[in-house]
Motif scaffolding. Structure first.
Motif, PDB file in Angstrom:
ATOM      1  N   ILE A   1     -24.691 -22.535   8.931  1.00 51.51           N
ATOM      2  CA  ILE A   1     -24.444 -21.098   8.824  1.00 51.51           C
ATOM      3  C   ILE A   1     -23.179 -20.721   9.579  1.00 51.51           C
ATOM      4  O   ILE A   1     -22.320 -20.002   9.059  1.00 51.51           O
ATOM      5  CB  ILE A   1     -25.633 -20.294   9.393  1.00 51.51           C
ATOM      6  CG1 ILE A   1     -26.936 -20.738   8.757  1.00 51.51           C
ATOM      7  CG2 ILE A   1     -25.405 -18.809   9.196  1.00 51.51           C
ATOM      8  CD1 ILE A   1     -27.085 -20.362   7.323  1.00 51.51           C
ATOM      9  N   PHE A   2     -23.098 -21.215  10.793  1.00 52.94           N
ATOM     10  CA  PHE A   2     -21.911 -20.923  11.581  1.00 52.94           C
ATOM     11  C   PHE A   2     -20.661 -21.484  10.919  1.00 52.94           C
ATOM     12  O   PHE A   2     -19.609 -20.843  10.920  1.00 52.94           O
ATOM     13  CB  PHE A   2     -22.062 -21.501  12.988  1.00 52.94           C
ATOM     14  CG  PHE A   2     -22.731 -20.564  13.942  1.00 52.94           C
ATOM     15  CD1 PHE A   2     -23.533 -19.532  13.475  1.00 52.94           C
ATOM     16  CD2 PHE A   2     -22.554 -20.690  15.304  1.00 52.94           C
ATOM     17  CE1 PHE A   2     -24.147 -18.659  14.355  1.00 52.94           C
ATOM     18  CE2 PHE A   2     -23.169 -19.819  16.195  1.00 52.94           C
ATOM     19  CZ  PHE A   2     -23.969 -18.808  15.718  1.00 52.94           C
ATOM     20  N   ALA A   3     -20.790 -22.662  10.386  1.00 52.72           N
ATOM     21  CA  ALA A   3     -19.639 -23.269   9.721  1.00 52.72           C
ATOM     22  C   ALA A   3     -19.226 -22.410   8.528  1.00 52.72           C
ATOM     23  O   ALA A   3     -18.048 -22.303   8.203  1.00 52.72           O
ATOM     24  CB  ALA A   3     -19.972 -24.688   9.256  1.00 52.72           C
ATOM     25  N   ARG A   4     -20.212 -21.742   7.945  1.00 50.24           N
ATOM     26  CA  ARG A   4     -19.937 -20.937   6.767  1.00 50.24           C
ATOM     27  C   ARG A   4     -19.337 -19.566   7.122  1.00 50.24           C
ATOM     28  O   ARG A   4     -18.251 -19.216   6.677  1.00 50.24           O
ATOM     29  CB  ARG A   4     -21.247 -20.757   5.985  1.00 50.24           C
ATOM     30  CG  ARG A   4     -21.182 -19.854   4.787  1.00 50.24           C
ATOM     31  CD  ARG A   4     -20.174 -20.371   3.787  1.00 50.24           C
ATOM     32  NE  ARG A   4     -19.792 -19.307   2.887  1.00 50.24           N
ATOM     33  CZ  ARG A   4     -19.022 -18.299   3.246  1.00 50.24           C
ATOM     34  NH1 ARG A   4     -18.542 -18.230   4.452  1.00 50.24           N
ATOM     35  NH2 ARG A   4     -18.709 -17.372   2.364  1.00 50.24           N
ATOM     36  N   ILE A   5     -20.036 -18.803   7.913  1.00 46.52           N
ATOM     37  CA  ILE A   5     -19.522 -17.483   8.271  1.00 46.52           C
ATOM     38  C   ILE A   5     -18.425 -17.590   9.318  1.00 46.52           C
ATOM     39  O   ILE A   5     -17.675 -16.650   9.514  1.00 46.52           O
ATOM     40  CB  ILE A   5     -20.637 -16.567   8.825  1.00 46.52           C
ATOM     41  CG1 ILE A   5     -21.183 -17.132  10.145  1.00 46.52           C
ATOM     42  CG2 ILE A   5     -21.732 -16.383   7.812  1.00 46.52           C
ATOM     43  CD1 ILE A   5     -22.120 -16.218  10.842  1.00 46.52           C
ATOM     44  N   GLY A   6     -18.367 -18.733   9.969  1.00 43.69           N
ATOM     45  CA  GLY A   6     -17.352 -18.906  10.982  1.00 43.69           C
ATOM     46  C   GLY A   6     -16.080 -19.484  10.414  1.00 43.69           C
ATOM     47  O   GLY A   6     -15.462 -20.344  11.014  1.00 43.69           O
ATOM     48  N   ASP A   7     -15.711 -19.037   9.245  1.00 41.31           N
ATOM     49  CA  ASP A   7     -14.412 -19.451   8.744  1.00 41.31           C
ATOM     50  C   ASP A   7     -13.390 -18.405   9.175  1.00 41.31           C
ATOM     51  O   ASP A   7     -13.661 -17.527   9.977  1.00 41.31           O
ATOM     52  CB  ASP A   7     -14.433 -19.656   7.225  1.00 41.31           C
ATOM     53  CG  ASP A   7     -14.735 -18.361   6.502  1.00 41.31           C
ATOM     54  OD1 ASP A   7     -14.826 -17.311   7.154  1.00 41.31           O
ATOM     55  OD2 ASP A   7     -14.904 -18.408   5.275  1.00 41.31           O
TER      56      ASP A   7
END
Lengths: 137, 137
Positions: A32-38
Motif C-alpha cells: 500500500i505504501f509503495a502504491r500511494i507513496g509514489d
DNA sequence: CCGAATCCACCACGATACTG
DNA sequence: CAGTATCGTGGTGGATTCGG
C-alpha cells in the motif's frame, strides 16, 4: 479502529510495543505504501480532499506533474477504489474526479501528513544543507 | 493550521478550503512527499517509531528491503534530519538508528497513515480485483 | 478540452560480491 | 555486523503526437 498511540511523556523506550507487532503489519502495508507513496498520489488526494476537480484543474493544482503521470496516477487511484471518474459526454468533454468514500476515509491521514510537511519544511531544508555541507569535506 | 484563517469566498457554502489554498502549498510540499513518499521511507519511520534499532534489525523488520535500499533510505532520512545514526566502534561494529526530535514529530502522521492502510487493506484489494476483472473485457 | 499512445532517457532497485 | 562497489534491468516519468 485506531489503536491508542504510545504516550510520549515520561515514557521509557521499553514501553514501546515490540517490533514484532509492527513487523507482521509491515508485510501487509508495504504494498500500500509503495502504491500511494509514489511521487504524486498523495498530492492528488490532497487536492481532491478540497472537492471534485476536472482533469486540467488537477493538472494546474499539482504543479509540475505531466499529463501522462496525472493520467497514470488517477488510473491507479481509481483502481484502488480511492477516486471515482465521471465522464460527461458534452462538448467539450468533461471528466470529474472525486474521492470515493474509501478515498474520503484517507483524507485525514493525508492532510495530517501534508500539514506536517508544510510545518517542518524549513527544518528539513536546514537539515539537508547542514548534512550536505558537512559531508563536503 | 488549516481552515481557521481562510477568508470566506463569495456566497458559496462549503466547509472545504478552496484549491488555491492548497495550490501554493503543493509547490512546497511536493518535494517532501516525493522524498518521504518513496517505497521504503515511511515503513522505516514506522519501525523506528517503536524505538531505536540496529541495521539488521531494521532489515529484518522491513521485510523485502534489500541491504542497499535500506542503506540509501536511512542515509536519506538522516540527511533530512529525521533519523540519527550512532556508531559504536566495537567488534563486531554496531550502528543504532533512531528518530530525531524532528523524526519523532512525524510519528503520529505516519502511524495514522499506517493504521489507515492496515484497516482498509481488504477494501483496496477488493477494489483492485473488481477494477482488473472489469477492464479485462 | 480530455486523455491515449508512442518513444526514449534515466535512475530506482535488486542481486551479487567484496571490505573493515 | 554494517556497510560499499558494481552491474543489469524494468519501470518511471518527460516530451510529443494523435484521437474523440
Amino acid at each position: 479502529m485506531l489503536p491508542e498511540h504510545i504516550p510520549v511523556t515520561g515514557g521509557t523506550v521499553s514501553e514501546l510495543p515490540p517490533v514484532e507487532h509492527r513487523q507482521g503489519e509491515c508485510q501487509a502495508i508495504a504494498p500500500i505504501f509503495a502504491r500511494i507513496g509514489d511521487k504524486w498520489s498523495m498530492l492528488v488526494i490532497l487536492i481532491l480532499a478540497t472537492g471534485p476537480r476536472r482533469f486540467n484543474e488537477l493538472k494546474r493544482a499539482v504543479s509540475g506533474i505531466s499529463q501522462r503521470m496525472l493520467t497514470l496516477t488517477l488510473r491507479g487511484l481509481e483502481r484502488d477504489g480511492l477516486v471515482s471518474r465521471t465522464v460527461f459526454p458534452t462538448i467539450p468533454p468533461r471528466v470529474d474526479y472525486e474521492l470515493t468514500p474509501l478515498g474520503h476515509s484517507m483524507r485525514e491521514p493525508v492532510i495530517q501528513l501534508g500539514d506536517w510537511a508544510s510545518s517542518h519544511l524549513a527544518e528539513i531544508k536546514r537539515a539537508r544543507e547542514a548534512f550536505d555541507s558537512r559531508d563536503a569535506e
